[in-house]
Design a protein around this motif. Sequence first.
Motif, mmCIF file in Angstrom:
data_model
loop_
_atom_site.group_PDB
_atom_site.id
_atom_site.type_symbol
_atom_site.label_atom_id
_atom_site.label_comp_id
_atom_site.label_asym_id
_atom_site.label_seq_id
_atom_site.Cartn_x
_atom_site.Cartn_y
_atom_site.Cartn_z
ATOM 1 N N VAL A 97 -5.957 -5.673 0.432
ATOM 2 C CA VAL A 97 -6.122 -5.015 1.722
ATOM 3 C C VAL A 97 -5.947 -3.514 1.520
ATOM 4 O O VAL A 97 -4.966 -3.074 0.925
ATOM 5 N N VAL A 98 -6.908 -2.733 2.002
ATOM 6 C CA VAL A 98 -6.842 -1.274 1.939
ATOM 7 C C VAL A 98 -6.535 -0.759 3.341
ATOM 8 O O VAL A 98 -7.210 -1.130 4.306
ATOM 9 N N THR A 99 -5.513 0.085 3.461
ATOM 10 C CA THR A 99 -5.097 0.563 4.783
ATOM 11 C C THR A 99 -5.596 1.967 5.114
ATOM 12 O O THR A 99 -5.620 2.357 6.278
ATOM 13 N N LYS A 100 -5.979 2.746 4.113
ATOM 14 C CA LYS A 100 -6.518 4.084 4.348
ATOM 15 C C LYS A 100 -7.685 4.308 3.407
ATOM 16 O O LYS A 100 -7.628 3.896 2.250
ATOM 17 N N PRO A 127 0.844 -1.208 0.000
ATOM 18 C CA PRO A 127 0.000 0.000 0.000
ATOM 19 C C PRO A 127 0.875 1.252 0.000
ATOM 20 O O PRO A 127 1.855 1.339 0.739
ATOM 21 N N CYS A 128 0.530 2.206 -0.849
ATOM 22 C CA CYS A 128 1.267 3.466 -0.894
ATOM 23 C C CYS A 128 0.317 4.549 -1.402
ATOM 24 O O CYS A 128 -0.809 4.268 -1.828
ATOM 25 N N GLU A 129 0.778 5.772 -1.371
ATOM 26 C CA GLU A 129 -0.084 6.877 -1.786
ATOM 27 C C GLU A 129 -0.516 6.736 -3.236
ATOM 28 O O GLU A 129 -1.652 7.032 -3.600
ATOM 29 N N GLY A 130 0.394 6.271 -4.101
ATOM 30 C CA GLY A 130 0.095 6.169 -5.522
ATOM 31 C C GLY A 130 -1.039 5.225 -5.850
ATOM 32 O O GLY A 130 -1.775 5.436 -6.822
#
Length: 328
Positions: free
Chosen positions: A144-147, A93-96
């Motif tokens: 999985v989504v963290t935000k 997971p990252c901003e992009g």
Amino acid sequence: ADDDREPQEEFKYVFVPAALDSPLEERSSEAGWAGDQIPDLVKPFYAGGSVGERAVREHAHRAFGERAAGLDIDAFQRAVADGTVETVPLVRPCEGNGYSGVYAYIDEAGLLKGLLRNERMNTLASACGLAGASFHGDAFVGRVVTKPEPMRNHSFGLGDMATDALWLKRAPADNAEYQLEMERLNTALDENKRRRAADAGGSGAQAQEDEGGGPVCVDDRGRVFEWAQANGDVEVHVPVDAGMRARDVCVTLAPRSVRVERKPAAASEAAGPFLQVGELYAPIRPDESTWEVSTWQGGASIVVLTLNKVAPDAHWPHLTPQPRGRCH
């Protein structure tokens, strides 16, 4: 198909058989709680099977050298009987990517069980930029989504396994972005090191203490470790046995405590935890926190804990309320 980020009553994930003549299968589960539910869902699938003592000892010796002599074979066999799941990140997971990670879930003992190589998974990992990945046995793939919080599963269906899926096209770049984020945290460690060295006037004693990297502290058992904070997270670096992988480590995270130890199969009766902090300076969100095992200079193995603060803007002067010894 990419997920829409709306709350879901159920989510999909994909079963990837090792046998090439068996089709992919789309499965679903109720979205019952925060966190990644897939390891618990698939654990019974990997229960059972046998692993020969000789194969276990040879594998342990390659990983741990002479330290493998105290391996508890019975404990290892019990773990295999219960089912062991290794979570392998395909895309971090990252901003992009909107903090949407894709993970593979495999039998931790698949190689030792002599299971068939899963060529579809190997090809998928290679497309994600993970050179040299080798999967054995049947696997599962999920998202999985963290935000926004809380971390949760989102649907990953058969369409997401297509070679032209958007997440897969983006995977190498997203993994590179994640690495940059980790490098920024390491930069924060270095900055703290330089600042403390300057505050100490560059004394020889201070320089020797700082040789390992960032701020240091001592846990409940007197072991020294490094830590830093940035962007609402606290990162802790925990030295473990050389050659250790994620499958060999057990990490227990609670709102106010952290523990890192060997899994029973890799532990001896005399072995204590690598890290034990009974009380953190402030609470964390265990379900939003992550960890991984990295190899550093000289082949050293490090567990990197990324602890998500409940109060992201709050500065922690120490990792614990009452710092011990050389805590900074």
